[in-house]
Design an enzyme around this catalytic site. Structure first.
Site, PDB file in Angstrom:
ATOM      1  CG  HIS A  81      -2.444  -4.639  58.475  1.00 13.31           C
ATOM      2  ND1 HIS A  81      -1.597  -3.846  58.668  1.00 13.31           N
ATOM      3  CD2 HIS A  81      -3.338  -4.491  59.315  1.00 13.31           C
ATOM      4  CE1 HIS A  81      -1.942  -2.809  59.255  1.00 13.31           C
ATOM      5  NE2 HIS A  81      -3.171  -3.300  59.714  1.00 13.31           N
ATOM      6  CG  MET A 110      -5.374  -4.796  69.920  1.00 14.54           C
ATOM      7  SD  MET A 110      -7.126  -4.144  70.364  1.00 14.54           S
ATOM      8  CE  MET A 110      -7.978  -3.676  69.006  1.00 14.54           C
ATOM      9  CE  LYS A 126      -4.916   2.217  60.828  1.00 10.37           C
ATOM     10  NZ  LYS A 126      -6.306   2.546  61.257  1.00 10.37           N
ATOM     11  CG  ASP A 127      -4.485   3.394  64.863  1.00 11.25           C
ATOM     12  OD1 ASP A 127      -5.942   3.623  64.676  1.00 11.25           O
ATOM     13  OD2 ASP A 127      -3.755   2.809  64.508  1.00 11.25           O
ATOM     14  CG  HIS A 169       0.169  -4.580  62.644  1.00 17.41           C
ATOM     15  ND1 HIS A 169      -1.092  -4.861  61.888  1.00 17.41           N
ATOM     16  CD2 HIS A 169      -0.240  -3.809  63.537  1.00 17.41           C
ATOM     17  CE1 HIS A 169      -2.153  -4.716  62.595  1.00 17.41           C
ATOM     18  NE2 HIS A 169      -1.730  -4.033  63.539  1.00 17.41           N
ATOM     19  CD  GLN A 176      -7.513  -1.060  72.702  1.00 12.35           C
ATOM     20  OE1 GLN A 176      -6.837  -0.890  73.285  1.00 12.35           O
ATOM     21  NE2 GLN A 176      -7.434  -0.648  71.152  1.00 12.35           N
ATOM     22  CG  MET A 184      -1.711  -1.467  54.837  1.00 18.32           C
ATOM     23  SD  MET A 184      -2.548  -2.742  53.935  1.00 18.32           S
ATOM     24  CE  MET A 184      -1.328  -2.994  52.510  1.00 18.32           C
ATOM     25  CB  SER A 185      -7.333  -0.805  58.916  1.00 17.61           C
ATOM     26  OG  SER A 185      -8.138  -1.108  60.195  1.00 17.61           O
ATOM     27  N   GLY A 213       2.129   3.399  64.779  1.00 14.94           N
ATOM     28  CA  GLY A 213       1.933   3.894  63.254  1.00 14.94           C
ATOM     29  C   GLY A 213       1.010   5.167  63.363  1.00 14.94           C
TER      30      GLY A 213
END
Length: 283
Positions: A37, A33, A152-153, A40, A64, A187-188, A150
């Site tokens: 960073h 999206m 993270k999600d 990604h 979403q 990272m986000s 990733g």
């Protein structure tokens, strides 16, 4: 440093990929999206290691986001994102408009059960419907050999894997380790919302999760451990905890001690909602 080719329509995307296919080249995809960073970029590097060409989609997907969420505030920085793609060596950026992805009278939805149950769905009921729909569209538009997401999600990664298995979408889904800063903060794109004081508080989140995961590995009671993790998160300055739960790694069913697992968390710090997860090493 060569900038990537940029296309905005599905027909142009397919034309570029079709030409790659004629040359016998394999294709990786990294759906994003934007507000890119280092996390990604790590996905792009995996894509370029595993395939001859890499396409990155940059699309803030409205389906979403719930009406109360931060769609309008979500960071958009296309010029900087394209610089990131150039530095990573990505060959193609797909930057569609909402009208291109969801033309007038669009009515289709993709619903996934299984790993979408609970956790994020308890607080964002339509989130994974939006994710599954846009990911299915992107895969059909680009027809990549593989796509990188990733860890993270983590729940999203499990949902996308289930989507491809159940609908026979011939895309290999590659999970990539979470990229963290020097103090462990995942990272986000939403980290940009945090003040300096909030950043210091946010960096406690992963430390608390890792401590809890180690306790479970050593045989501690699961519910007591998770209750203590919740207490510590609130004590670190978070305003609320949406969930902190232990789940099986593959299915996201309730964790059993003889299975590989993950502790997953969502917590709110000021106006920002952060998620993270850590592995529970089987004892």
């Amino acid at each position: 440093m060569k900038r990537p080719q940029v296309v905005e329509t599905v027909s142009d995307l397919r034309a570029v990929v079709r030409e790659w296919r004629k040359q016998g080249l394999s294709v990786a995809m990294v759906p994003t999206m934007g507000a890119l960073h280092d996390g990604h970029v790590s996905l792009m590097r995996i894509g370029l290691e595993r395939a001859d060409r890499c396409v990155v989609s940059i699309f803030v997907n409205p389906t979403q986001f719930a009406p109360t969420e931060d769609l309008d505030k979500y960071p958009r920085q296309l010029a900087a994102d394209l610089d990131r793609l150039a530095q990573a060596g990505v060959q193609l950026a797909f930057t569609p408009t909402a009208a291109e992805m969801y033309p007038e009278a669009f009515a289709a939805k993709v619903t996934i059960g299984g790993p979408s149950a609970g956790l994020e769905t308890d607080f964002r009921p339509t989130f994974f419907e939006g994710v599954a729909t846009v990911v299915a569209k992107l895969f059909l538009q680009a027809l990549p050999d593989l796509a990188i997401f990733g860890e993270k999600d983590y729940q999203q990664l499990c949902v996308v894997k289930k989507l491809c298995r159940d609908l026979d979408i011939p895309v290999e889904i590659v999970g990539a380790p979470t990229v963290r800063d020097a103090e462990g903060l995942a990272m986000s794109s939403r980290n940009a919302y945090l003040s300096p004081d909030e950043l210091a508080q946010a960096r406690e989140l992963n430390k608390i999760l890792r401590h809890a995961a180690q306790a479970l590995h050593l045989g501690a009671d699961a519910q007591q451990t998770l209750d203590e993790a919740r207490r510590q998160i609130l004590a670190a300055g978070f305003g609320s905890v949406d969930y902190v739960e232990a789940r099986e790694s593959d299915t996201l069913a309730r964790w059993r001690r003889d299975r590989e697992g993950r502790i997953l968390v969502a917590a709110r710090l000021g106006a920002t909602r952060l998620i993270d997860n850590v592995e529970i090493v089987r004892s």
